[in-house]
Write a protein that holds these residues in place. Structure first.
Motif, PDB file in Angstrom:
ATOM      1  N   TYR A 179      -1.867   2.019  -0.761  1.00  0.00           N
ATOM      2  CA  TYR A 179      -1.187   0.759  -1.074  1.00  0.00           C
ATOM      3  C   TYR A 179       0.246   0.824  -0.560  1.00  0.00           C
ATOM      4  N   ARG A 180       0.674  -0.283   0.030  1.00  0.00           N
ATOM      5  CA  ARG A 180       2.028  -0.369   0.547  1.00  0.00           C
ATOM      6  C   ARG A 180       2.971  -0.891  -0.528  1.00  0.00           C
ATOM      7  N   ARG A 181       4.183  -0.316  -0.543  1.00  0.00           N
ATOM      8  CA  ARG A 181       5.207  -0.756  -1.489  1.00  0.00           C
ATOM      9  C   ARG A 181       6.489  -1.049  -0.710  1.00  0.00           C
ATOM     10  N   TYR A 182       7.124  -2.149  -1.077  1.00  0.00           N
ATOM     11  CA  TYR A 182       8.335  -2.580  -0.389  1.00  0.00           C
ATOM     12  C   TYR A 182       9.501  -2.624  -1.375  1.00  0.00           C
ATOM     13  N   SER A 183      10.700  -2.372  -0.852  1.00  0.00           N
ATOM     14  CA  SER A 183      11.897  -2.428  -1.688  1.00  0.00           C
ATOM     15  C   SER A 183      12.474  -3.834  -1.663  1.00  0.00           C
ATOM     16  N   ALA A 184      13.248  -4.165  -2.687  1.00  0.00           N
ATOM     17  CA  ALA A 184      13.909  -5.465  -2.724  1.00  0.00           C
ATOM     18  C   ALA A 184      14.876  -5.614  -1.556  1.00  0.00           C
ATOM     19  N   GLY A 185      15.417  -4.500  -1.095  1.00  0.00           N
ATOM     20  CA  GLY A 185      16.333  -4.544   0.024  1.00  0.00           C
ATOM     21  C   GLY A 185      15.675  -4.952   1.326  1.00  0.00           C
ATOM     22  N   GLN A 186      14.343  -4.890   1.400  1.00  0.00           N
ATOM     23  CA  GLN A 186      13.628  -5.282   2.605  1.00  0.00           C
ATOM     24  C   GLN A 186      13.304  -6.771   2.647  1.00  0.00           C
ATOM     25  N   LEU A 187      13.600  -7.468   1.523  1.00  0.00           N
ATOM     26  CA  LEU A 187      13.281  -8.892   1.487  1.00  0.00           C
ATOM     27  C   LEU A 187      14.052  -9.668   2.553  1.00  0.00           C
ATOM     28  N   GLY A 221       4.689  -4.671  -4.582  1.00  0.00           N
ATOM     29  CA  GLY A 221       3.430  -4.531  -3.882  1.00  0.00           C
ATOM     30  C   GLY A 221       3.385  -5.499  -2.700  1.00  0.00           C
ATOM     31  N   ILE A 222       2.386  -5.300  -1.839  1.00  0.00           N
ATOM     32  CA  ILE A 222       2.324  -6.132  -0.628  1.00  0.00           C
ATOM     33  C   ILE A 222       2.088  -7.598  -0.962  1.00  0.00           C
ATOM     34  N   LEU A 235       1.886  -8.555   7.370  1.00  0.00           N
ATOM     35  CA  LEU A 235       2.656  -7.376   6.963  1.00  0.00           C
ATOM     36  C   LEU A 235       1.970  -6.090   7.395  1.00  0.00           C
ATOM     37  N   ARG A 236       0.656  -6.047   7.318  1.00  0.00           N
ATOM     38  CA  ARG A 236      -0.065  -4.850   7.777  1.00  0.00           C
ATOM     39  C   ARG A 236       0.100  -4.675   9.286  1.00  0.00           C
ATOM     40  N   LEU A 237       0.080  -5.799  10.018  1.00  0.00           N
ATOM     41  CA  LEU A 237       0.276  -5.736  11.460  1.00  0.00           C
ATOM     42  C   LEU A 237       1.684  -5.251  11.793  1.00  0.00           C
ATOM     43  N   TYR A 238       2.698  -5.790  11.078  1.00  0.00           N
ATOM     44  CA  TYR A 238       4.078  -5.397  11.350  1.00  0.00           C
ATOM     45  C   TYR A 238       4.306  -3.933  11.002  1.00  0.00           C
ATOM     46  N   ASP A 239       3.601  -3.452   9.990  1.00  0.00           N
ATOM     47  CA  ASP A 239       3.681  -2.031   9.654  1.00  0.00           C
ATOM     48  C   ASP A 239       3.092  -1.191  10.784  1.00  0.00           C
ATOM     49  N   LYS A 240       1.936  -1.589  11.268  1.00  0.00           N
ATOM     50  CA  LYS A 240       1.258  -0.844  12.333  1.00  0.00           C
ATOM     51  C   LYS A 240       2.113  -0.784  13.596  1.00  0.00           C
ATOM     52  N   GLN A 241       2.821  -1.886  13.886  1.00  0.00           N
ATOM     53  CA  GLN A 241       3.622  -1.964  15.097  1.00  0.00           C
ATOM     54  C   GLN A 241       5.049  -1.457  14.903  1.00  0.00           C
ATOM     55  N   GLY A 242       5.373  -1.028  13.678  1.00  0.00           N
ATOM     56  CA  GLY A 242       6.700  -0.491  13.429  1.00  0.00           C
ATOM     57  C   GLY A 242       7.780  -1.540  13.290  1.00  0.00           C
ATOM     58  N   LEU A 243       7.387  -2.795  13.154  1.00  0.00           N
ATOM     59  CA  LEU A 243       8.348  -3.884  13.062  1.00  0.00           C
ATOM     60  C   LEU A 243       8.940  -3.989  11.654  1.00  0.00           C
ATOM     61  N   LEU A 244       8.122  -3.806  10.627  1.00  0.00           N
ATOM     62  CA  LEU A 244       8.571  -3.822   9.238  1.00  0.00           C
ATOM     63  C   LEU A 244       7.679  -2.857   8.451  1.00  0.00           C
ATOM     64  N   LYS A 245       8.115  -1.636   8.364  1.00  0.00           N
ATOM     65  CA  LYS A 245       7.325  -0.625   7.668  1.00  0.00           C
ATOM     66  C   LYS A 245       7.657  -0.654   6.180  1.00  0.00           C
ATOM     67  N   PRO A 246       6.674  -0.456   5.321  1.00  0.00           N
ATOM     68  CA  PRO A 246       6.944  -0.445   3.874  1.00  0.00           C
ATOM     69  C   PRO A 246       7.834   0.734   3.486  1.00  0.00           C
ATOM     70  N   ALA A 247       8.513   0.581   2.348  1.00  0.00           N
ATOM     71  CA  ALA A 247       9.387   1.662   1.886  1.00  0.00           C
ATOM     72  C   ALA A 247       8.584   2.886   1.466  1.00  0.00           C
ATOM     73  N   ALA A 248       7.373   2.671   0.988  1.00  0.00           N
ATOM     74  CA  ALA A 248       6.522   3.789   0.562  1.00  0.00           C
ATOM     75  C   ALA A 248       5.065   3.384   0.674  1.00  0.00           C
ATOM     76  N   VAL A 249       4.211   4.367   0.870  1.00  0.00           N
ATOM     77  CA  VAL A 249       2.766   4.152   0.917  1.00  0.00           C
ATOM     78  C   VAL A 249       2.113   5.189   0.021  1.00  0.00           C
ATOM     79  N   ASP A 250       1.318   4.727  -0.935  1.00  0.00           N
ATOM     80  CA  ASP A 250       0.639   5.650  -1.849  1.00  0.00           C
ATOM     81  C   ASP A 250      -0.359   6.502  -1.062  1.00  0.00           C
ATOM     82  N   PRO A 251      -0.238   7.832  -1.136  1.00  0.00           N
ATOM     83  CA  PRO A 251      -1.109   8.685  -0.320  1.00  0.00           C
ATOM     84  C   PRO A 251      -2.574   8.621  -0.721  1.00  0.00           C
ATOM     85  N   TRP A 252      -2.867   8.200  -1.953  1.00  0.00           N
ATOM     86  CA  TRP A 252      -4.255   8.171  -2.412  1.00  0.00           C
ATOM     87  C   TRP A 252      -4.900   6.804  -2.185  1.00  0.00           C
ATOM     88  N   SER A 253      -4.191   5.759  -2.599  1.00  0.00           N
ATOM     89  CA  SER A 253      -4.762   4.407  -2.471  1.00  0.00           C
ATOM     90  C   SER A 253      -4.391   3.719  -1.156  1.00  0.00           C
TER      91      SER A 253
END
Length: 274
Positions: free
Chosen positions: A38-46, A3-4, A18-36
């Motif tokens: 919520y951003r989810r990141y992979s261990a590979g993005q650490l 989770g974020i 992290l929300r800003l970097y997602d918005k600007q395309g700098l570090l986008k989460p691996a997945a985003v829950d379509p209902w909530s």
């Protein structure tokens, strides 16, 4: 998946960042829950997240950080450029600190302010905006280029300057605007329709009469604060005011002192007493 909040804790980046970097395309989460949402990141993005944290901790801007994340070569370029900027910033800070120390902790020079008789003198100049709301301020290079262009135009018009250059300042079109006048003394007035393409030409005549004068050399070691008037001018203005002169900066001339080769080695400033 992380989770974020967990990803923020592991990378040192805030959830807001992290929300800003997602918005600007700098570090986008691996997945985003379509209902909530919520951003989810992979261990590979650490690893990317930690590199981004390192760049931001070094005060590297987002655009440069994005370039640094492209690869090793780009990262080296960004870091070297940033290191050079920091070195220049430190150089300016050290110079400013030395000037402040000399100004506040040193003895004030005893400026030799003299009174002399000025002769009438025609002059021609160009007006350059100093403060007009623009992001960039007038540079010495721009002023020197204007002096040079004016000299060449006057010489081509068979009215070459007859003495050292001088400058003055005057109010611009609004209360906050200021213009620098870059002037040359000439033997005779130029025709009313004479001008230089791309430059605002001004002209006038120095009136004959008494004036107060103070001078200095560029290598005299006196502390001068960036963008502030020279201490000699402060003393000159104070003396003029003591004598009851109505201070008009537009009438004050800052004249270049030249050596035998024509290079500027100092300045003198004159204020008319009438």
């Amino acid at each position: 998946m992380l989770g974020i909040g967990d990803f923020a804790q592991l990378t040192g980046l805030s959830a807001k960042a992290l929300r800003l970097y997602d918005k600007q395309g700098l570090l986008k989460p691996a997945a985003v829950d379509p209902w909530s949402n919520y951003r989810r990141y992979s261990a590979g993005q650490l690893e990317v997240g930690i590199r981004l944290k390192a760049l931001r901790a070094a005060d590297i801007g987002l655009a440069e950080a994005e370039r640094a994340l492209l690869g090793r070569r780009e990262a080296v370029e960004v870091l070297e450029e940033h290191r050079a900027r920091l070195a220049e910033q430190r150089r300016r800070q050290d110079a400013a600190l030395e000037a402040a120390t000399a100004l506040l902790d040193g003895d004030a020079p005893d400026w030799a302010i003299q009174e002399r008789q000025a002769g009438a003198q025609h002059w021609v100049g160009v007006a350059l905006p100093v403060t007009d709301g623009a992001d960039e301020e007038l540079t010495d290079e721009q002023a020197n280029a204007a002096f040079g262009a004016l000299w060449e135009a006057l010489a081509a018009g068979d009215n070459a300057p007859v003495g050292p250059f001088w400058s003055s300042i005057r109010a611009g079109s609004t209360e906050d605007d200021v213009e620098l006048l870059c002037c040359w003394p000439v033997a005779r007035p130029m025709p009313a329709d004479w001008g230089i393409p791309g430059l605002a030409v001004v002209r006038g005549e120095v009136r004959a009469g008494p004036e107060l004068v103070v001078g200095w050399r560029h290598d005299d070691g006196v502390a001068v604060i960036d963008s502030a008037v020279h201490p000699a001018v402060v003393a000159l203005l104070a003396e003029a005011e003591r004598r009851g002169v109505d201070l008009d900066l537009a009438a004050m001339r800052q004249v270049g002192r030249l050596d035998e080769t024509g290079d500027a080695v100092g300045m003198e400033v004159a204020i008319p007493l009438t």
